[in-house]
Design a protein around this motif. Structure first.
Motif, PDB file in Angstrom:
ATOM      1  N   CYS A  75       0.847  -1.184   0.000  1.00 34.09           N
ATOM      2  CA  CYS A  75       0.000   0.000   0.000  1.00 34.09           C
ATOM      3  C   CYS A  75       0.886   1.238   0.000  1.00 34.09           C
ATOM      4  O   CYS A  75       1.963   1.248   0.611  1.00 34.09           O
ATOM      5  N   VAL A 130      -3.311   0.453  -3.559  1.00 35.28           N
ATOM      6  CA  VAL A 130      -3.069  -0.913  -3.080  1.00 35.28           C
ATOM      7  C   VAL A 130      -2.787  -1.827  -4.270  1.00 35.28           C
ATOM      8  O   VAL A 130      -3.510  -1.798  -5.273  1.00 35.28           O
ATOM      9  N   ILE A 156      -3.432  -3.688   5.309  1.00 40.32           N
ATOM     10  CA  ILE A 156      -3.395  -2.705   4.222  1.00 40.32           C
ATOM     11  C   ILE A 156      -3.353  -1.295   4.805  1.00 40.32           C
ATOM     12  O   ILE A 156      -2.555  -0.442   4.387  1.00 40.32           O
ATOM     13  N   GLY A 162      -0.470   1.593   4.722  1.00 41.65           N
ATOM     14  CA  GLY A 162      -0.770   2.927   4.228  1.00 41.65           C
ATOM     15  C   GLY A 162      -0.370   4.003   5.221  1.00 41.65           C
ATOM     16  O   GLY A 162       0.161   5.060   4.841  1.00 41.65           O
TER      17      GLY A 162
END
Length: 306
Positions: free
Chosen positions: A178, A196, A267, A271
């Motif tokens: 990500c 992603v 994820i 991020g």
């Protein structure tokens, strides 16, 4: 009739879930335990409004008296502690979103599931009617998914997890990395965008607007055409609860397993790290084991004040 124990009814989900469950004949809340943000007056009102049988003084007492537990705590850092008595007694437990907020807790969840614990969750967006309708189309008709764009708005993780789980429901598992690709701002409000990559070749972008509610939307580009939808929020909880009840009744269901739910959290952890590192791509496999993750205790204080 499935007897459900409510645990820490911090969020509005408890009342909404209760209305839906108690209107049917499959399940109902029968008891409650609370050590969360609600005071005694609120708990007593919940018990009276939904005609619960009792308020339990320990989690163990609650787990003994019901068939399954539903955790509604707004502090995701407490979710595993609250689930533990049900896991020990071999009883199913549903954990409301976000299921956990750190890599360490993701690993603990996966270990528990690997040992046979029945832990269910998490976001209703993964099971919404629109996602189910798209997946029900034969691939020969809709084409192979190539790119997904999702939107959400309210806060970074508590609401942000909704759109990431929706993407997971559409794309499946296998997220590789990500990257925070930037943010836009106007009127003091900010929207962040994250990219992603999946091992399958599918890519996704989720746009997360801070401090302003936005509808849940998805744009899905396939090898044949583009599909778009805005989620009907009036049907969200019914879609989720129907799947959960099917699982509790040992019927066929579409519930994601723990590794899939953990992947959505990972994820967002990647991020978050990407943003902190200036927007470089962060692989899920390279998230540090000691990464603190999202602060559940801080969110609980914020939520209690709000």
């Amino acid at each position: 009739m499935i007897r459900i124990g409510a645990i820490n009814p911090d969020t509005s989900h408890f009342g909404t879930f209760a209305k839906y469950l108690h209107a049917g004949a499959r399940a109902r809340y029968t008891a409650m335990y609370n050590d969360g943000i609600r005071d005694d007056a609120a708990i007593n009102k919940f018990i009276a409004d939904f005609q619960l049988e009792k308020r339990c003084r320990t989690l163990e007492e609650l787990a003994d008296g019901v068939d399954a537990g539903f955790i509604h705590s707004c502090n995701w850092a407490q979710h595993l502690r609250l689930a533990e008595p049900f896991v020990k007694k071999g009883k199913p437990v549903f954990i409301d979103k976000p299921i956990v907020g750190s890599l360490a807790d993701c690993r603990k969840l996966e270990a528990l599931a690997g040992q046979g614990a029945v832990i269910l969750g998490s976001s209703s967006l993964r099971y919404c009617d629109e996602v189910r309708a798209f997946l029900a189309k034969p691939e020969s008709e809709r084409g192979q998914t190539v790119s997904i764009i999702g939107t959400v708005g309210t806060d970074e993780f508590n609401y942000g997890i909704h759109v990431v789980e929706m993407i997971g429901g559409l794309a499946g598992t296998g997220a590789v990395a990500c990257r925070c690709v930037g943010s836009g701002e106007a009127g003091g409000r900010r929207c962040e965008s994250f990219f992603v990559r999946f091992a399958s070749g599918v890519t996704a972008v989720y746009n997360n607007f801070h401090e302003v509610w936005h509808p849940f939307t998805a744009t899905i580009m396939t090898t044949k055409t583009t599909f778009q939808f805005t989620v009907n929020t009036g049907r969200l909880y019914a879609a989720l609860l129907d799947q959960v009840l099917d699982r509790l009744e040992n019927k066929p269901n579409a519930l994601a397993d723990i590794p899939a739910l953990a992947e959505s959290v990972e994820i967002m952890l990647a991020g978050r790290l990407s943003r902190a590192r200036g927007g470089i791509e962060v692989k899920l496999a390279e998230i540090p084991e000691d990464d603190p993750g999202f602060d559940g205790a801080a969110f609980e204080k914020f939520y209690a004040k709000r």
